[in-house]
Write a protein that holds these residues in place. Structure first.
Motif, PDB file in Angstrom:
ATOM      1  N   GLU A  37       0.812  -1.214   0.000  1.00 16.71           N
ATOM      2  CA  GLU A  37       0.000   0.000   0.000  1.00 16.71           C
ATOM      3  C   GLU A  37       0.850   1.271   0.000  1.00 16.71           C
ATOM      4  O   GLU A  37       0.541   2.226  -0.710  1.00 16.71           O
ATOM      5  N   ALA A  38       1.915   1.300   0.779  1.00 18.41           N
ATOM      6  CA  ALA A  38       2.759   2.499   0.846  1.00 18.41           C
ATOM      7  C   ALA A  38       3.362   2.822  -0.519  1.00 18.41           C
ATOM      8  O   ALA A  38       3.382   3.990  -0.938  1.00 18.41           O
ATOM      9  N   ALA A  39       3.834   1.814  -1.218  1.00 12.40           N
ATOM     10  CA  ALA A  39       4.405   2.027  -2.554  1.00 12.40           C
ATOM     11  C   ALA A  39       3.321   2.453  -3.540  1.00 12.40           C
ATOM     12  O   ALA A  39       3.569   3.292  -4.416  1.00 12.40           O
ATOM     13  N   ALA A  40       2.118   1.901  -3.399  1.00 10.67           N
ATOM     14  CA  ALA A  40       1.012   2.274  -4.279  1.00 10.67           C
ATOM     15  C   ALA A  40       0.642   3.748  -4.090  1.00 10.67           C
ATOM     16  O   ALA A  40       0.417   4.469  -5.063  1.00 10.67           O
ATOM     17  N   VAL A  41       0.588   4.201  -2.830  1.00 12.35           N
ATOM     18  CA  VAL A  41       0.274   5.601  -2.552  1.00 12.35           C
ATOM     19  C   VAL A  41       1.398   6.503  -3.074  1.00 12.35           C
ATOM     20  O   VAL A  41       1.134   7.565  -3.652  1.00 12.35           O
ATOM     21  N   ALA A  42       2.634   6.087  -2.907  1.00 12.29           N
ATOM     22  CA  ALA A  42       3.765   6.874  -3.427  1.00 12.29           C
ATOM     23  C   ALA A  42       3.685   6.991  -4.945  1.00 12.29           C
ATOM     24  O   ALA A  42       3.893   8.076  -5.509  1.00 12.29           O
ATOM     25  N   LEU A  43       3.372   5.892  -5.619  1.00 13.15           N
ATOM     26  CA  LEU A  43       3.226   5.907  -7.075  1.00 13.15           C
ATOM     27  C   LEU A  43       2.076   6.829  -7.483  1.00 13.15           C
ATOM     28  O   LEU A  43       2.195   7.592  -8.442  1.00 13.15           O
ATOM     29  N   LEU A  44       0.986   6.783  -6.745  1.00 13.59           N
ATOM     30  CA  LEU A  44      -0.145   7.659  -7.034  1.00 13.59           C
ATOM     31  C   LEU A  44       0.259   9.135  -6.913  1.00 13.59           C
ATOM     32  O   LEU A  44      -0.112   9.955  -7.745  1.00 13.59           O
ATOM     33  N   CYS A  45       1.047   9.455  -5.898  1.00 16.77           N
ATOM     34  CA  CYS A  45       1.507  10.838  -5.707  1.00 16.77           C
ATOM     35  C   CYS A  45       2.449  11.290  -6.818  1.00 16.77           C
ATOM     36  O   CYS A  45       2.484  12.476  -7.157  1.00 16.77           O
ATOM     37  N   VAL A  46       3.186  10.364  -7.389  1.00 18.30           N
ATOM     38  CA  VAL A  46       4.033  10.697  -8.540  1.00 18.30           C
ATOM     39  C   VAL A  46       3.157  11.039  -9.741  1.00 18.30           C
ATOM     40  O   VAL A  46       3.434  11.975 -10.487  1.00 18.30           O
ATOM     41  N   ARG A  47       2.088  10.281  -9.923  1.00 17.64           N
ATOM     42  CA  ARG A  47       1.178  10.488 -11.056  1.00 17.64           C
ATOM     43  C   ARG A  47       0.265  11.697 -10.857  1.00 17.64           C
ATOM     44  O   ARG A  47      -0.135  12.335 -11.821  1.00 17.64           O
ATOM     45  N   ILE A  48      -0.091  12.016  -9.580  1.00 13.56           N
ATOM     46  CA  ILE A  48      -0.965  13.155  -9.273  1.00 13.56           C
ATOM     47  C   ILE A  48      -0.270  13.984  -8.187  1.00 13.56           C
ATOM     48  O   ILE A  48      -0.578  13.863  -6.995  1.00 13.56           O
ATOM     49  N   PRO A  49       0.689  14.827  -8.562  1.00 17.10           N
ATOM     50  CA  PRO A  49       1.501  15.562  -7.580  1.00 17.10           C
ATOM     51  C   PRO A  49       0.720  16.443  -6.618  1.00 17.10           C
ATOM     52  O   PRO A  49       1.177  16.697  -5.507  1.00 17.10           O
ATOM     53  N   ARG A  50      -0.468  16.907  -6.977  1.00 14.20           N
ATOM     54  CA  ARG A  50      -1.237  17.771  -6.066  1.00 14.20           C
ATOM     55  C   ARG A  50      -1.643  17.038  -4.789  1.00 14.20           C
ATOM     56  O   ARG A  50      -2.016  17.663  -3.797  1.00 14.20           O
ATOM     57  N   LEU A  51      -1.547  15.709  -4.772  1.00 13.10           N
ATOM     58  CA  LEU A  51      -1.895  14.929  -3.592  1.00 13.10           C
ATOM     59  C   LEU A  51      -0.838  14.988  -2.495  1.00 13.10           C
ATOM     60  O   LEU A  51      -1.142  14.731  -1.334  1.00 13.10           O
ATOM     61  N   ILE A  52       0.381  15.330  -2.860  1.00 13.10           N
ATOM     62  CA  ILE A  52       1.475  15.340  -1.885  1.00 13.10           C
ATOM     63  C   ILE A  52       1.151  16.311  -0.757  1.00 13.10           C
ATOM     64  O   ILE A  52       0.955  17.504  -0.975  1.00 13.10           O
ATOM     65  N   GLY A  53       1.048  15.769   0.452  1.00 12.08           N
ATOM     66  CA  GLY A  53       0.750  16.567   1.626  1.00 12.08           C
ATOM     67  C   GLY A  53      -0.696  17.021   1.725  1.00 12.08           C
ATOM     68  O   GLY A  53      -1.042  17.800   2.602  1.00 12.08           O
ATOM     69  N   ASP A  54      -1.558  16.551   0.828  1.00 19.23           N
ATOM     70  CA  ASP A  54      -2.936  17.019   0.810  1.00 19.23           C
ATOM     71  C   ASP A  54      -3.900  15.876   0.500  1.00 19.23           C
ATOM     72  O   ASP A  54      -4.782  16.001  -0.338  1.00 19.23           O
ATOM     73  N   LEU A  55      -3.704  14.721   1.178  1.00 14.92           N
ATOM     74  CA  LEU A  55      -4.607  13.603   0.929  1.00 14.92           C
ATOM     75  C   LEU A  55      -5.048  12.978   2.232  1.00 14.92           C
ATOM     76  O   LEU A  55      -4.376  13.072   3.247  1.00 14.92           O
ATOM     77  N   ASP A  56      -6.217  12.390   2.172  1.00 14.36           N
ATOM     78  CA  ASP A  56      -6.793  11.673   3.307  1.00 14.36           C
ATOM     79  C   ASP A  56      -7.169  10.285   2.811  1.00 14.36           C
ATOM     80  O   ASP A  56      -8.049  10.162   1.951  1.00 14.36           O
ATOM     81  N   LEU A  57      -6.486   9.253   3.301  1.00  7.09           N
ATOM     82  CA  LEU A  57      -6.758   7.885   2.859  1.00  7.09           C
ATOM     83  C   LEU A  57      -8.040   7.366   3.482  1.00  7.09           C
ATOM     84  O   LEU A  57      -8.247   7.481   4.698  1.00  7.09           O
ATOM     85  N   VAL A  58      -8.896   6.797   2.660  1.00  7.86           N
ATOM     86  CA  VAL A  58     -10.139   6.180   3.098  1.00  7.86           C
ATOM     87  C   VAL A  58     -10.120   4.746   2.580  1.00  7.86           C
ATOM     88  O   VAL A  58     -10.126   4.519   1.364  1.00  7.86           O
ATOM     89  N   HIS A  59     -10.054   3.779   3.507  1.00  9.79           N
ATOM     90  CA  HIS A  59      -9.999   2.372   3.095  1.00  9.79           C
ATOM     91  C   HIS A  59     -11.403   1.827   2.877  1.00  9.79           C
ATOM     92  O   HIS A  59     -12.255   1.977   3.727  1.00  9.79           O
ATOM     93  N   LEU A  60     -11.602   1.234   1.724  1.00  8.82           N
ATOM     94  CA  LEU A  60     -12.909   0.640   1.398  1.00  8.82           C
ATOM     95  C   LEU A  60     -12.921  -0.824   1.675  1.00  8.82           C
ATOM     96  O   LEU A  60     -11.963  -1.494   1.734  1.00  8.82           O
TER      97      LEU A  60
END
Length: 60
Positions: A37-60
């Motif tokens: 999960e940590a690597a997946a979130v890091a990859l997501l932040c690379v693809r969507i840089p506006r998420l860095i420092g501005d995201l709230d994880l919600v587990h489904l």
């Protein structure tokens, strides 16, 4: 703050993460057999840089 909805899924080989950006909400699925999960979130932040420092994880 952008909600990132996180779920585990069995994805095809070579596709460890899938996501869909809806603006204030991002849906992300990752395959735990390919990536953690940590690597997946890091990859997501690379693809969507506006998420860095501005995201709230919600587990489904």
């Amino acid at each position: 703050m952008t909600d990132v909805q996180v779920e585990k899924a069995d994805l095809d080989a070579g596709i460890p993460v899938m996501y869909r950006d809806y603006g204030q909400r991002v849906r992300m699925a990752y395959d735990p057999s390919q990536i953690d999960e940590a690597a997946a979130v890091a990859l997501l932040c690379v693809r969507i840089p506006r998420l860095i420092g501005d995201l709230d994880l919600v587990h489904l």
